[in-house]
Design a protein around this motif. Sequence first.
Motif, PDB file in Angstrom:
ATOM      1  N   LYS A 136       1.219  -1.339   0.068  1.00  0.00           N
ATOM      2  CA  LYS A 136      -0.191  -0.011  -0.061  1.00  0.00           C
ATOM      3  C   LYS A 136       0.679   1.382  -0.142  1.00  0.00           C
ATOM      4  CE  LYS A 136      -4.052   2.041   0.199  1.00  0.00           C
ATOM      5  NZ  LYS A 136      -3.122   3.765   0.440  1.00  0.00           N
ATOM      6  N   GLN A 139       2.210   2.159  -3.664  1.00  0.00           N
ATOM      7  CA  GLN A 139       1.386   2.578  -3.871  1.00  0.00           C
ATOM      8  C   GLN A 139       1.283   3.725  -4.051  1.00  0.00           C
ATOM      9  OE1 GLN A 139      -0.622   0.677  -6.690  1.00  0.00           O
ATOM     10  NE2 GLN A 139      -1.187   2.759  -7.507  1.00  0.00           N
ATOM     11  N   ASP A 140       0.854   4.693  -2.930  1.00  0.00           N
ATOM     12  CA  ASP A 140       0.727   5.865  -2.004  1.00  0.00           C
ATOM     13  C   ASP A 140       2.315   6.138  -2.792  1.00  0.00           C
ATOM     14  OD1 ASP A 140      -1.667   5.180  -0.825  1.00  0.00           O
ATOM     15  OD2 ASP A 140      -1.001   5.538   0.824  1.00  0.00           O
ATOM     16  N   THR A 142       3.474   5.587  -5.603  1.00  0.00           N
ATOM     17  CA  THR A 142       3.201   5.839  -6.845  1.00  0.00           C
ATOM     18  C   THR A 142       2.280   6.703  -6.791  1.00  0.00           C
ATOM     19  OG1 THR A 142       3.757   3.674  -7.474  1.00  0.00           O
ATOM     20  CG2 THR A 142       2.832   4.950  -8.915  1.00  0.00           C
ATOM     21  N   ASP A 143       1.398   6.572  -6.661  1.00  0.00           N
ATOM     22  CA  ASP A 143       0.207   7.810  -6.495  1.00  0.00           C
ATOM     23  C   ASP A 143       0.637   9.552  -6.569  1.00  0.00           C
ATOM     24  OD1 ASP A 143      -1.414   5.527  -7.945  1.00  0.00           O
ATOM     25  OD2 ASP A 143      -1.609   5.225  -5.419  1.00  0.00           O
ATOM     26  N   LYS A 144       1.095   9.392  -5.804  1.00  0.00           N
ATOM     27  CA  LYS A 144       1.063  10.852  -5.390  1.00  0.00           C
ATOM     28  C   LYS A 144       2.028  11.503  -5.356  1.00  0.00           C
ATOM     29  CE  LYS A 144      -0.827  10.178  -0.590  1.00  0.00           C
ATOM     30  NZ  LYS A 144      -1.469  10.150   1.046  1.00  0.00           N
ATOM     31  N   LYS A 145       3.130  10.581  -6.381  1.00  0.00           N
ATOM     32  CA  LYS A 145       4.235  11.517  -7.104  1.00  0.00           C
ATOM     33  C   LYS A 145       3.670  12.315  -7.816  1.00  0.00           C
ATOM     34  CE  LYS A 145       6.468   9.775 -10.850  1.00  0.00           C
ATOM     35  NZ  LYS A 145       5.799  10.635 -11.447  1.00  0.00           N
ATOM     36  N   LYS A 147       2.992  14.529 -11.387  1.00  0.00           N
ATOM     37  CA  LYS A 147       2.440  14.130 -12.913  1.00  0.00           C
ATOM     38  C   LYS A 147       4.059  14.949 -14.286  1.00  0.00           C
ATOM     39  CE  LYS A 147      -0.769  11.215 -12.228  1.00  0.00           C
ATOM     40  NZ  LYS A 147      -0.486   9.641 -11.701  1.00  0.00           N
TER      41      LYS A 147
END
Length: 499
Positions: A136, A139-140, A142-145, A147
């Motif tokens: 998790k 994944q966080d 990856t999601d919060k990096k 764009k």
Amino acid sequence: MSRTRIVKGKYTKTVGGNYNISAEGNVFSSAGGQVQEKGFDNGVSYGNFERIGSDVNEDFEISFSLSKDKMYSTVVPFGILDFKGNYENANFAFNYSLLLSNVDSLEFKILNEDGTTLFSITNLPEIVVTARRLPKLSQDITDKKPKYDLSNPIKVWDWKSVFDPYNTSSSDYTKIGSYVIFWDGFDNDNIYDSSKFNNKKLKAVITASKNGKEKSKEVEFSTKYDEVDWVDVKIDKNNKKIDTTLRVNLKDGGAEGLKCSSHLAGARDETRWVESCPWDKIPTTSIIAGKPPIKVRTRSFADLEKLAIDGLNYHWGRNKNHAAAKDVKILGESYEVYANAVNTTEKSMDDISLVYNTNGSWMRSGNPGTATLNPISWIGNLISREAVCYNVGYIKYSNGWSYESEFNEDVNFKETSAHEVGHEILKSYGGTTYSYGHKGSVNVVTQSNSSSSTNYPVTGEIDIMPYYNNYIPITERKRMAAAEKDVLSLIWLTKIEIK
């Protein structure tokens, strides 16, 4: 905040008995049966599991290994993103497991090749994360990096804050369980020195203690630069200072426009030797009173070498000594960056010549850099000289002759040296198009200004790498500096591979 983090897990519940740990980190009962099969890798378990053992047991066992997760196979200081905005890991990662009993304390240290201590800490982390939550957490991340935005690329982001929701008690690592220890490469003085990780063999040691009894495990690992070997960085967190060492290979390109030659002239019976010198071609109407043509070199190679080094240090530095570029921002904090260029043939950039030129046509400087598989790179190496040219005295331009003073050309040569050497930096970080295209300001092949080129800014710093639509006066060159994202790329280029 502590520079060491531990990610934590637990073991599968089993029926009583004694336990051993195999060399691979698997747990076995005294009868030889494996207790934990699924998800147990190098001493770290990632499934749903419970602790084994208790404080009653006086004995304990530990296992320790280098993480084999690909995510942690490289390290970039501060986690600076690559050119395309991809995630970079900022920590060395080690697997650690404790079973049979809790312990009183834990010491973790890193030893240099000569056995001296690089880093050591007891009662390790401020951040402890359960290992079963690692997926998790990943994944966080990856999601919060952020764009990737080509027009405004972010190189440093607050990846540390992603760990905060996963934080548990900092005393938990002395209890039975499975953990991942993260170390950011900074020593006990809060200094990161990349040179200590290039072609080195290091050792990590963990020691657990209970009631005066100690047990230690160690793991050897090797480190080396993963991108280039011509730059080192030293980061001082306490003083907010970054020193970069750039190894360049500056060669003597000789002098043009000073050598006279002799030839035969006249009819057969009146043949004579006539001397011809480069300055003879200068029209008398172009000669300025009090400024005769240069006939003896006024700047030696040593002089040009010093000018080039000074130019690199000034224009690739962002600190209080610069007229406009004072720092770089890392996670909201201001760091001064000092460039320290060294002329050497050892672990250096591709060579570039320094040429003295006078009494002739203006010579264009260029640095296509090391040829790569990119066809544009090969073309660049065929048509462009690898040289920084010092054009002084009477110089012929497309619109006629002009006179360039030593003072003005010294300023110009410093800036040009920083620009041309900068191509190797841009090419190594962003690729041929980023470098040859002068960050989008010119056509990659023709080198003519593109629709994206602009006039130079009238205030603030002037990026040293693009081309501009208008001429930058000598008096404005002091505002020219490597952009913040390009200076940060020097840190990225010290990326470490771990094995």
